[in-house]
Design a protein around this motif. Structure first.
Motif, PDB file in Angstrom:
ATOM      1  N   SER A 143       0.827  -1.206   0.000  1.00  0.00           N
ATOM      2  CA  SER A 143       0.000   0.000   0.000  1.00  0.00           C
ATOM      3  C   SER A 143       0.860   1.253   0.000  1.00  0.00           C
ATOM      4  CB  SER A 143      -0.949  -0.010   1.207  1.00  0.00           C
ATOM      5  OG  SER A 143      -0.222  -0.119   2.429  1.00  0.00           O
ATOM      6  N   ASP A 144       2.027   1.192   0.630  1.00  0.00           N
ATOM      7  CA  ASP A 144       2.929   2.344   0.642  1.00  0.00           C
ATOM      8  C   ASP A 144       3.454   2.642  -0.760  1.00  0.00           C
ATOM      9  OD1 ASP A 144       2.616   2.647   3.364  1.00  0.00           O
ATOM     10  OD2 ASP A 144       4.443   1.563   3.883  1.00  0.00           O
ATOM     11  N   ASP A 145       3.861   1.602  -1.483  1.00  0.00           N
ATOM     12  CA  ASP A 145       4.361   1.801  -2.847  1.00  0.00           C
ATOM     13  C   ASP A 145       3.265   2.339  -3.760  1.00  0.00           C
ATOM     14  OD1 ASP A 145       6.874   0.972  -2.168  1.00  0.00           O
ATOM     15  OD2 ASP A 145       6.860  -0.845  -3.397  1.00  0.00           O
ATOM     16  N   LEU A 146       2.068   1.805  -3.617  1.00  0.00           N
ATOM     17  CA  LEU A 146       0.957   2.265  -4.460  1.00  0.00           C
ATOM     18  C   LEU A 146       0.618   3.726  -4.164  1.00  0.00           C
ATOM     19  CD1 LEU A 146      -1.240  -0.934  -4.204  1.00  0.00           C
ATOM     20  CD2 LEU A 146      -0.250  -0.042  -6.328  1.00  0.00           C
ATOM     21  N   ALA A 147       0.636   4.086  -2.891  1.00  0.00           N
ATOM     22  CA  ALA A 147       0.330   5.465  -2.507  1.00  0.00           C
ATOM     23  C   ALA A 147       1.381   6.441  -3.021  1.00  0.00           C
ATOM     24  CB  ALA A 147       0.202   5.570  -0.993  1.00  0.00           C
ATOM     25  N   ALA A 148       2.613   5.961  -3.142  1.00  0.00           N
ATOM     26  CA  ALA A 148       3.720   6.831  -3.554  1.00  0.00           C
ATOM     27  C   ALA A 148       3.981   6.799  -5.056  1.00  0.00           C
ATOM     28  CB  ALA A 148       4.994   6.422  -2.814  1.00  0.00           C
ATOM     29  N   LEU A 149       3.253   5.967  -5.790  1.00  0.00           N
ATOM     30  CA  LEU A 149       3.567   5.777  -7.207  1.00  0.00           C
ATOM     31  C   LEU A 149       3.500   7.076  -8.002  1.00  0.00           C
ATOM     32  CD1 LEU A 149       4.270   3.830  -9.518  1.00  0.00           C
ATOM     33  CD2 LEU A 149       1.803   3.549  -9.899  1.00  0.00           C
ATOM     34  N   ALA A 150       2.426   7.826  -7.854  1.00  0.00           N
ATOM     35  CA  ALA A 150       2.271   9.052  -8.645  1.00  0.00           C
ATOM     36  C   ALA A 150       3.413  10.025  -8.367  1.00  0.00           C
ATOM     37  CB  ALA A 150       0.921   9.702  -8.341  1.00  0.00           C
ATOM     38  N   GLU A 151       3.808  10.135  -7.111  1.00  0.00           N
ATOM     39  CA  GLU A 151       4.904  11.041  -6.761  1.00  0.00           C
ATOM     40  C   GLU A 151       6.226  10.560  -7.358  1.00  0.00           C
ATOM     41  OE1 GLU A 151       7.198  12.842  -2.792  1.00  0.00           O
ATOM     42  OE2 GLU A 151       5.357  11.659  -2.582  1.00  0.00           O
ATOM     43  N   ARG A 152       6.462   9.254  -7.298  1.00  0.00           N
ATOM     44  CA  ARG A 152       7.717   8.700  -7.824  1.00  0.00           C
ATOM     45  C   ARG A 152       7.787   8.847  -9.341  1.00  0.00           C
ATOM     46  NH1 ARG A 152       7.576   3.200  -4.039  1.00  0.00           N
ATOM     47  NH2 ARG A 152       8.247   4.244  -2.100  1.00  0.00           N
ATOM     48  N   VAL A 153       6.681   8.540 -10.024  1.00  0.00           N
ATOM     49  CA  VAL A 153       6.660   8.703 -11.478  1.00  0.00           C
ATOM     50  C   VAL A 153       6.739  10.184 -11.826  1.00  0.00           C
ATOM     51  CG1 VAL A 153       5.288   8.368 -13.574  1.00  0.00           C
ATOM     52  CG2 VAL A 153       5.395   6.552 -11.852  1.00  0.00           C
ATOM     53  N   GLY A 154       6.123  11.018 -10.984  1.00  0.00           N
ATOM     54  CA  GLY A 154       6.115  12.455 -11.215  1.00  0.00           C
ATOM     55  C   GLY A 154       7.479  13.106 -11.179  1.00  0.00           C
ATOM     56  N   GLU A 155       8.466  12.403 -10.635  1.00  0.00           N
ATOM     57  CA  GLU A 155       9.842  12.919 -10.663  1.00  0.00           C
ATOM     58  C   GLU A 155      10.432  12.846 -12.070  1.00  0.00           C
ATOM     59  OE1 GLU A 155      12.050  10.720  -7.804  1.00  0.00           O
ATOM     60  OE2 GLU A 155      10.879  11.435  -6.084  1.00  0.00           O
ATOM     61  N   HIS A 156       9.790  12.073 -12.956  1.00  0.00           N
ATOM     62  CA  HIS A 156      10.320  11.870 -14.308  1.00  0.00           C
ATOM     63  C   HIS A 156       9.396  12.394 -15.406  1.00  0.00           C
ATOM     64  CE1 HIS A 156      13.306   9.349 -12.348  1.00  0.00           C
ATOM     65  NE2 HIS A 156      12.317   8.708 -11.757  1.00  0.00           N
ATOM     66  N   THR A 157       8.115  12.548 -15.098  1.00  0.00           N
ATOM     67  CA  THR A 157       7.159  13.082 -16.076  1.00  0.00           C
ATOM     68  C   THR A 157       5.987  13.693 -15.333  1.00  0.00           C
ATOM     69  OG1 THR A 157       5.710  12.533 -17.943  1.00  0.00           O
ATOM     70  CG2 THR A 157       6.001  10.837 -16.280  1.00  0.00           C
ATOM     71  N   ASP A 158       5.367  14.702 -15.923  1.00  0.00           N
ATOM     72  CA  ASP A 158       4.264  15.385 -15.243  1.00  0.00           C
ATOM     73  C   ASP A 158       2.918  14.730 -15.482  1.00  0.00           C
ATOM     74  OD1 ASP A 158       3.949  16.002 -17.883  1.00  0.00           O
ATOM     75  OD2 ASP A 158       3.785  18.175 -17.608  1.00  0.00           O
ATOM     76  N   HIS A 159       2.869  13.712 -16.358  1.00  0.00           N
ATOM     77  CA  HIS A 159       1.614  13.014 -16.590  1.00  0.00           C
ATOM     78  C   HIS A 159       1.903  11.658 -17.228  1.00  0.00           C
ATOM     79  CE1 HIS A 159       2.276  14.478 -20.703  1.00  0.00           C
ATOM     80  NE2 HIS A 159       1.425  13.522 -21.092  1.00  0.00           N
ATOM     81  N   LEU A 160       0.871  10.826 -17.304  1.00  0.00           N
ATOM     82  CA  LEU A 160       0.954   9.547 -17.993  1.00  0.00           C
ATOM     83  C   LEU A 160      -0.160   9.460 -19.030  1.00  0.00           C
ATOM     84  CD1 LEU A 160       1.611   6.978 -15.095  1.00  0.00           C
ATOM     85  CD2 LEU A 160       3.203   7.604 -16.922  1.00  0.00           C
TER      86      LEU A 160
END
Length: 255
Positions: A68-85
């Motif tokens: 649950s921690d990884d899932l909750a942090a996914l958007a923030e972690r991906v957001g370090e490399h791109t502003d959207h998916l």
């Protein structure tokens, strides 16, 4: 211009150069997309090594779909490399050995629950975790193995795939109003890491080439990867809740 020119794609499940996910990531890059990979635990190092074999080495973010921690942090972690998916590829599956290989009647709930969580519920979990970065026009694509049949030795993974396919339809229903599509590609047997970990996998793949009108190469993941890439693109703007078969035509043939 490429099929995915300018798109940002998250790809899970890149572990070996023979994996479907690897070829999806490669084709996505060749078609103009920026790719971000996920991995976790002991697999992370494998993903790092394989990522260097892609046309452009992509960033990798930590994601264990049972955390649950990884899932909750996914958007923030991906957001370090791109502003959207613009797209998310679900290429995740696991079942304990205790629920595979003619053990359907002896499997215990704890092991079955693991198979269902990792191989079915994770599609919903990944989709929800990605939503903060996705908007209208987004595409989620998952990989399945036809759950219409009771395959030899597949056992509870087959049940998990049936749940996976149903999950995709419900996601299509609930994400459609947001303009996000959810589709699956049902591949014929490909000798991936996940497939070869199934005891007796050869009983599934055996004779597939002879039954397929178009023939079938169990060592070639590219046809499946091409279908995934196409579904990530804007060429299927009104298609959702669909299962596209890439199996040489076996699904349409009688016994």
């Amino acid at each position: 211009m490429g099929l995915l020119d300018g798109k940002k794609i998250l790809v899970t499940g890149v572990l070996t150069q023979g994996s479907i996910a690897f070829h999806v990531a490669r084709l996505a890059q060749e078609e103009g997309a920026q790719v971000v990979l996920t991995s976790f635990g002991r697999q992370y190092r494998l993903t790092e090594v394989i990522a260097r074999r892609l046309p452009v080495e992509p960033p990798i973010v930590q994601l264990d779909v049972t955390s649950s921690d990884d899932l909750a942090a996914l958007a923030e972690r991906v957001g370090e490399h791109t502003d959207h998916l613009d797209g998310v590829v679900h290429s995740i599956g696991f079942a304990p050995q205790a629920v595979l290989g003619d053990k359907f009647l002896t499997a215990q709930w704890a092991d079955v629950a693991t198979a269902l969580q990792v191989s079915a519920y994770s599609l919903q979990a990944l989709a929800v975790a990605s939503l903060p970065l996705m908007g209208a026009g987004g595409s989620i694509v998952g990989l399945t193995f036809d759950a219409s049949f009771a395959w030899p030795v597949y056992d509870w993974m087959g049940v998990a795939k049936a749940a996976f396919e149903s999950t995709s339809r419900y996601l299509a229903r609930d994400l459609g109003p947001k303009g996000i599509r959810c589709n699956l590609v049902s591949a014929g047997p490909v000798k991936t890491t996940a497939a070869t970990s199934i005891p007796g996998f050869e009983t599934i793949e055996g004779g597939w080439d002879n039954r397929a009108p178009l023939g079938w190469d169990v060592s070639d993941a590219v046809p499946t990867a091409r279908a995934v890439t196409a579904l990530l693109s804007d060429w299927f703007p009104a298609t959702t809740g669909e299962i596209v078969h890439v199996d040489g035509g076996v699904h349409a043939m009688g016994a």
